[in-house]
Design a protein around this motif. Structure first.
Motif, PDB file in Angstrom:
ATOM      1  N   ASN A  28       4.226   0.644  12.730  1.00 54.57           N
ATOM      2  CA  ASN A  28       5.555   1.055  12.266  1.00 54.57           C
ATOM      3  C   ASN A  28       5.811   2.542  12.459  1.00 54.57           C
ATOM      4  N   VAL A  29       5.145   3.136  13.442  1.00 51.13           N
ATOM      5  CA  VAL A  29       5.290   4.580  13.649  1.00 51.13           C
ATOM      6  C   VAL A  29       6.712   4.950  14.064  1.00 51.13           C
ATOM      7  N   ASN A  30       7.470   4.017  14.646  1.00 51.96           N
ATOM      8  CA  ASN A  30       8.848   4.280  15.058  1.00 51.96           C
ATOM      9  C   ASN A  30       9.862   3.490  14.236  1.00 51.96           C
ATOM     10  N   THR A  31       9.447   2.955  13.093  1.00 50.20           N
ATOM     11  CA  THR A  31      10.361   2.211  12.226  1.00 50.20           C
ATOM     12  C   THR A  31      11.155   3.186  11.366  1.00 50.20           C
ATOM     13  N   ILE A  32      12.485   3.068  11.405  1.00 52.13           N
ATOM     14  CA  ILE A  32      13.356   3.970  10.662  1.00 52.13           C
ATOM     15  C   ILE A  32      13.099   3.836   9.157  1.00 52.13           C
ATOM     16  N   GLY A  33      12.868   4.963   8.500  1.00 46.90           N
ATOM     17  CA  GLY A  33      12.703   4.973   7.047  1.00 46.90           C
ATOM     18  C   GLY A  33      11.407   4.392   6.540  1.00 46.90           C
ATOM     19  N   PHE A  34      10.436   4.094   7.423  1.00 47.77           N
ATOM     20  CA  PHE A  34       9.185   3.481   6.988  1.00 47.77           C
ATOM     21  C   PHE A  34       8.310   4.498   6.277  1.00 47.77           C
ATOM     22  N   LYS A  35       7.636   4.039   5.219  1.00 46.26           N
ATOM     23  CA  LYS A  35       6.696   4.866   4.466  1.00 46.26           C
ATOM     24  C   LYS A  35       5.293   4.271   4.608  1.00 46.26           C
ATOM     25  N   GLY A  36       4.371   5.090   5.090  1.00 40.42           N
ATOM     26  CA  GLY A  36       3.014   4.632   5.302  1.00 40.42           C
ATOM     27  C   GLY A  36       2.257   4.403   4.002  1.00 40.42           C
ATOM     28  N   SER A  37       1.160   3.658   4.116  1.00 43.69           N
ATOM     29  CA  SER A  37       0.323   3.326   2.955  1.00 43.69           C
ATOM     30  C   SER A  37      -1.087   3.865   3.166  1.00 43.69           C
ATOM     31  N   ARG A  38      -1.840   3.928   2.075  1.00 47.20           N
ATOM     32  CA  ARG A  38      -3.225   4.357   2.126  1.00 47.20           C
ATOM     33  C   ARG A  38      -4.043   3.510   1.159  1.00 47.20           C
ATOM     34  N   VAL A  39      -5.328   3.350   1.451  1.00 42.23           N
ATOM     35  CA  VAL A  39      -6.228   2.556   0.611  1.00 42.23           C
ATOM     36  C   VAL A  39      -7.146   3.502  -0.151  1.00 42.23           C
ATOM     37  N   MET A  40      -7.243   3.287  -1.455  1.00 43.39           N
ATOM     38  CA  MET A  40      -8.154   4.057  -2.294  1.00 43.39           C
ATOM     39  C   MET A  40      -9.228   3.118  -2.833  1.00 43.39           C
ATOM     40  N   PHE A  41     -10.492   3.591  -2.835  1.00 44.68           N
ATOM     41  CA  PHE A  41     -11.622   2.761  -3.249  1.00 44.68           C
ATOM     42  C   PHE A  41     -12.160   3.203  -4.610  1.00 44.68           C
TER      43      PHE A  41
END
Length: 273
Positions: A28-41
């Protein structure tokens, strides 16, 4: 011995999930308005081999001896940092400069409207301001749909969301409609439902309430609206590829733990021939 096997399995599962999240971010690097996610352990409950003993007059205290049992996911967070701006010069392309979300929905929708940062809006045949899925953009006053009157030649959208109509003579005046913006206390608490849309939850706003208000309001802290621009994805490819390397090496290291534990168990079995 078996503890190391299960610790390795838990590590492989965790890094597999991390790779899944990274893959979705890159896709989704070129998806308009997309917000990336991250994993925490987080670590799993440890097994106590021996307990703690307090100090006394003759001997000092002794710490506990504990063996960890692996890793599990603590959270998958959505990172709501701002994406870069892309200029399109299309009047109905909107970008929120600051905090807030656009509210979209249908007229007969029974549940609360959906939220989005994707502002690639257009006018349909009935002159409704809608998104790419046909959901109507909600106005600041009353939360109703925005319908552009057909007696104006063109229109523009101010930073506070006010829609300015221009007639045949070139005179401009507000049409009495304003694009609404919703302020969310905890954006990470929103639920992703696809289509660049979020659903309000009780952990995002108190009691899951949605109040469609004006943009650029200093009292509520909503951002201003920039017409003719879109907000790009906030995914940083450099960071994502770096995290991919970390996840790959972590997966390989945990698989080596399983292989080594298996070899040691094989030696134990071979003691009795």
């Amino acid at each position: 011995m078996l503890r190391s096997l299960y610790s390795g399995v838990s590590g492989m599962r965790g890094f597999q999930t991390k790779l899944d999240v990274i893959g979705n971010n890159i896709a989704n690097v070129n998806t308009i308005g997309f917000k990336g996610s991250r994993v925490m352990f987080k670590d799993i409950l440890s097994q106590t081999v021996s307990g703690v003993s307090a100090a006394d007059e003759n001997r000092g205290g002794v710490n506990a001896q504990q063996v960890g049992l692996g890793v599990s996911m603590a959270a998958i967070d959505t990172v709501h940092t701002a994406g870069s701006a892309m200029t399109t010069n299309v009047v109905t392309d909107l970008r929120i400069n600051g905090d807030g979300f656009f509210a979209v929905g249908t007229t007969e929708q029974t549940e609360a409207p959906y939220l989005t940062r994707s502002g690639n809006f257009t006018l349909d045949a009935s002159r409704n301001l809608v998104n790419a899925e046909g959901l109507k953009v909600m106005a600041a006053e009353g939360g109703g749909p925005i319908v552009i009157p057909d007696n104006i030649v063109s229109f523009s959208i101010a930073q506070n969301g006010d829609i300015i109509g221009i007639d045949e003579t070139g005179a401009s005046a507000s049409i009495g409609l304003r694009v609404g913006v919703v302020k969310v206390v905890n954006p990470s608490g929103l639920e992703k439902i696809g289509g660049n849309l979020y659903r309000m939850t009780a952990n995002a706003n108190p009691e899951g309430a949605i109040e469609v208000g004006a943009a650029g309001n200093p009292e509520t802290g909503t951002g201003t609206i920039i017409s003719g621009q879109l907000e790009m994805s906030n995914v940083d490819l450099t960071g994502e590829f770096t995290e991919m390397i970390v996840a790959q090496r972590g997966f390989q290291a945990n698989s080596r733990i399983i292989t080594t534990s298996d070899e040691v168990l094989q030696e134990v079995v071979n003691l009795k021939r």
